[in-house]
Design a protein around this motif. Structure first.
Motif, PDB file in Angstrom:
ATOM      1  N   ASN A  31       0.915  -1.245  -0.038  1.00 48.22           N
ATOM      2  CA  ASN A  31      -0.100  -0.048   0.243  1.00 48.22           C
ATOM      3  C   ASN A  31       0.850   1.281  -0.130  1.00 48.22           C
ATOM      4  O   ASN A  31       0.404   2.371  -0.214  1.00 48.22           O
ATOM      5  CB  ASN A  31      -0.946   0.068   1.333  1.00 48.22           C
ATOM      6  CG  ASN A  31      -2.143  -0.928   0.983  1.00 48.22           C
ATOM      7  OD1 ASN A  31      -2.881  -0.903  -0.164  1.00 48.22           O
ATOM      8  ND2 ASN A  31      -2.325  -1.853   2.081  1.00 48.22           N
ATOM      9  N   SER A  32       2.087   1.078   0.198  1.00 48.30           N
ATOM     10  CA  SER A  32       3.094   2.169   0.168  1.00 48.30           C
ATOM     11  C   SER A  32       4.343   1.802  -0.042  1.00 48.30           C
ATOM     12  O   SER A  32       4.629   0.652   0.140  1.00 48.30           O
ATOM     13  CB  SER A  32       3.114   3.157   1.424  1.00 48.30           C
ATOM     14  OG  SER A  32       3.734   2.522   2.642  1.00 48.30           O
ATOM     15  N   PRO A  33       5.424   2.516  -0.756  1.00 46.61           N
ATOM     16  CA  PRO A  33       6.780   2.130  -0.763  1.00 46.61           C
ATOM     17  C   PRO A  33       7.366   1.541   0.507  1.00 46.61           C
ATOM     18  O   PRO A  33       8.029   0.431   0.490  1.00 46.61           O
ATOM     19  CB  PRO A  33       7.536   3.198  -1.188  1.00 46.61           C
ATOM     20  CG  PRO A  33       6.579   3.977  -1.939  1.00 46.61           C
ATOM     21  CD  PRO A  33       5.349   3.757  -1.344  1.00 46.61           C
ATOM     22  N   PHE A  39       0.864   4.612  -4.686  1.00 49.62           N
ATOM     23  CA  PHE A  39       2.348   4.919  -5.349  1.00 49.62           C
ATOM     24  C   PHE A  39       2.026   5.956  -6.189  1.00 49.62           C
ATOM     25  O   PHE A  39       1.182   5.933  -7.046  1.00 49.62           O
ATOM     26  CB  PHE A  39       3.137   3.588  -5.869  1.00 49.62           C
ATOM     27  CG  PHE A  39       3.511   2.646  -4.850  1.00 49.62           C
ATOM     28  CD1 PHE A  39       5.017   2.402  -5.010  1.00 49.62           C
ATOM     29  CD2 PHE A  39       2.658   1.969  -4.169  1.00 49.62           C
ATOM     30  CE1 PHE A  39       5.409   1.403  -4.152  1.00 49.62           C
ATOM     31  CE2 PHE A  39       3.039   0.968  -3.076  1.00 49.62           C
ATOM     32  CZ  PHE A  39       4.558   0.572  -3.120  1.00 49.62           C
ATOM     33  N   SER A  40       3.043   6.986  -6.446  1.00 49.71           N
ATOM     34  CA  SER A  40       2.790   7.964  -7.477  1.00 49.71           C
ATOM     35  C   SER A  40       3.633   7.223  -8.703  1.00 49.71           C
ATOM     36  O   SER A  40       2.966   7.482  -9.726  1.00 49.71           O
ATOM     37  CB  SER A  40       3.684   9.343  -7.054  1.00 49.71           C
ATOM     38  OG  SER A  40       5.144   8.958  -6.904  1.00 49.71           O
ATOM     39  N   VAL A  63      12.044   4.279  -2.778  1.00 45.57           N
ATOM     40  CA  VAL A  63      12.782   2.837  -2.639  1.00 45.57           C
ATOM     41  C   VAL A  63      13.134   2.145  -3.751  1.00 45.57           C
ATOM     42  O   VAL A  63      12.540   2.215  -4.571  1.00 45.57           O
ATOM     43  CB  VAL A  63      11.562   2.127  -1.627  1.00 45.57           C
ATOM     44  CG1 VAL A  63      11.934   0.799  -1.367  1.00 45.57           C
ATOM     45  CG2 VAL A  63      10.912   2.871  -0.403  1.00 45.57           C
ATOM     46  N   ARG A  64      14.190   1.658  -3.327  1.00 43.24           N
ATOM     47  CA  ARG A  64      14.781   0.810  -4.359  1.00 43.24           C
ATOM     48  C   ARG A  64      14.687  -0.827  -3.881  1.00 43.24           C
ATOM     49  O   ARG A  64      14.861  -1.134  -3.067  1.00 43.24           O
ATOM     50  CB  ARG A  64      16.300   0.856  -4.468  1.00 43.24           C
ATOM     51  CG  ARG A  64      17.031   0.104  -5.773  1.00 43.24           C
ATOM     52  CD  ARG A  64      18.366   0.020  -6.046  1.00 43.24           C
ATOM     53  NE  ARG A  64      19.003   0.435  -4.914  1.00 43.24           N
ATOM     54  CZ  ARG A  64      20.017   1.670  -4.575  1.00 43.24           C
ATOM     55  NH1 ARG A  64      19.913   2.492  -5.554  1.00 43.24           N
ATOM     56  NH2 ARG A  64      20.455   1.994  -3.668  1.00 43.24           N
ATOM     57  N   MET A  77      10.578   2.906  -6.686  1.00 40.08           N
ATOM     58  CA  MET A  77       9.187   3.284  -6.257  1.00 40.08           C
ATOM     59  C   MET A  77       9.260   4.560  -5.233  1.00 40.08           C
ATOM     60  O   MET A  77       9.821   4.590  -4.366  1.00 40.08           O
ATOM     61  CB  MET A  77       8.690   1.783  -5.611  1.00 40.08           C
ATOM     62  CG  MET A  77       9.177   0.550  -6.246  1.00 40.08           C
ATOM     63  SD  MET A  77       8.236   0.360  -7.809  1.00 40.08           S
ATOM     64  CE  MET A  77       6.730  -0.038  -7.491  1.00 40.08           C
ATOM     65  N   TYR A  78       7.910   5.089  -5.948  1.00 34.89           N
ATOM     66  CA  TYR A  78       7.853   6.629  -5.235  1.00 34.89           C
ATOM     67  C   TYR A  78       6.496   6.544  -4.574  1.00 34.89           C
ATOM     68  O   TYR A  78       5.409   6.251  -5.093  1.00 34.89           O
ATOM     69  CB  TYR A  78       8.063   7.600  -5.990  1.00 34.89           C
ATOM     70  CG  TYR A  78       9.518   7.652  -6.672  1.00 34.89           C
ATOM     71  CD1 TYR A  78      10.562   8.272  -6.101  1.00 34.89           C
ATOM     72  CD2 TYR A  78      10.019   6.867  -8.048  1.00 34.89           C
ATOM     73  CE1 TYR A  78      11.723   8.328  -6.412  1.00 34.89           C
ATOM     74  CE2 TYR A  78      11.093   6.919  -8.320  1.00 34.89           C
ATOM     75  CZ  TYR A  78      12.074   7.621  -7.619  1.00 34.89           C
ATOM     76  OH  TYR A  78      13.365   7.653  -8.226  1.00 34.89           O
TER      77      TYR A  78
END
Length: 152
Positions: A7-9, A85-86, A124-125, A150-151
């Protein structure tokens, strides 16, 4: 194994070491192979000439290695779903290998493993090892460590 949902990075940090998949299968038919040949300019006979390929070392046409590699991008969202995520960006790939061929009309699917997650460039990588298999084969046709940013 189920698809993981982030649900988020920040959720991705919890996924390190998780086994992913398998995905649904798709068929790699001659039309897909020919379209890839046209897109890339790689018209080698082992890919696009069924008559000559029937007499060749594989007995049929085979998918391009890079076509098989490109399927990692198709399968990755089936292995890890992301929401809120954007954006996500393909940053690169490491350790690409093609241990087996993909004969025309094969059904292929993927499995994966989250190798690492760390903070990078405002996001996040994530590195995910994706293995693409031909149904019925024990050896993967392609193994690649995908690198995604991921942003939030």
């Amino acid at each position: 194994m189920a698809t993981l949902l982030a649900n988020s990075p920040k959720d991705l940090f919890d996924f390190v070491g998780h086994q992913l998949g398998p995905t649904e299968s798709i068929i790699v038919d001659q039309t897909r192979i020919d379209q890839f040949a046209n897109a890339t300019g790689d018209h080698q006979w082992i890919h696009v000439d069924p008559l000559k390929a029937a007499e060749g070392p594989f007995g049929t046409t085979i998918a391009h290695g890079y076509l098989t590699l490109s399927l990692a991008n198709l399968f990755l969202p089936e292995l890890i779903r992301t929401e809120n995520f954007s954006m996500g960006v393909n940053y690169g790939a490491d350790n690409i290998r093609f241990p087996a061929t993909v004969p025309v009309d094969s059904k292929v699917f993927a499995s994966g493993e989250v190798l690492s997650v760390d903070e990078a460039k405002g996001g996040v990588r994530m590195i995910v090892r994706v293995s693409v298999f031909v149904e019925g084969s024990e050896r993967p046709a392609c193994v690649v460590d995908t690198i995604s940013l991921m942003y939030p």
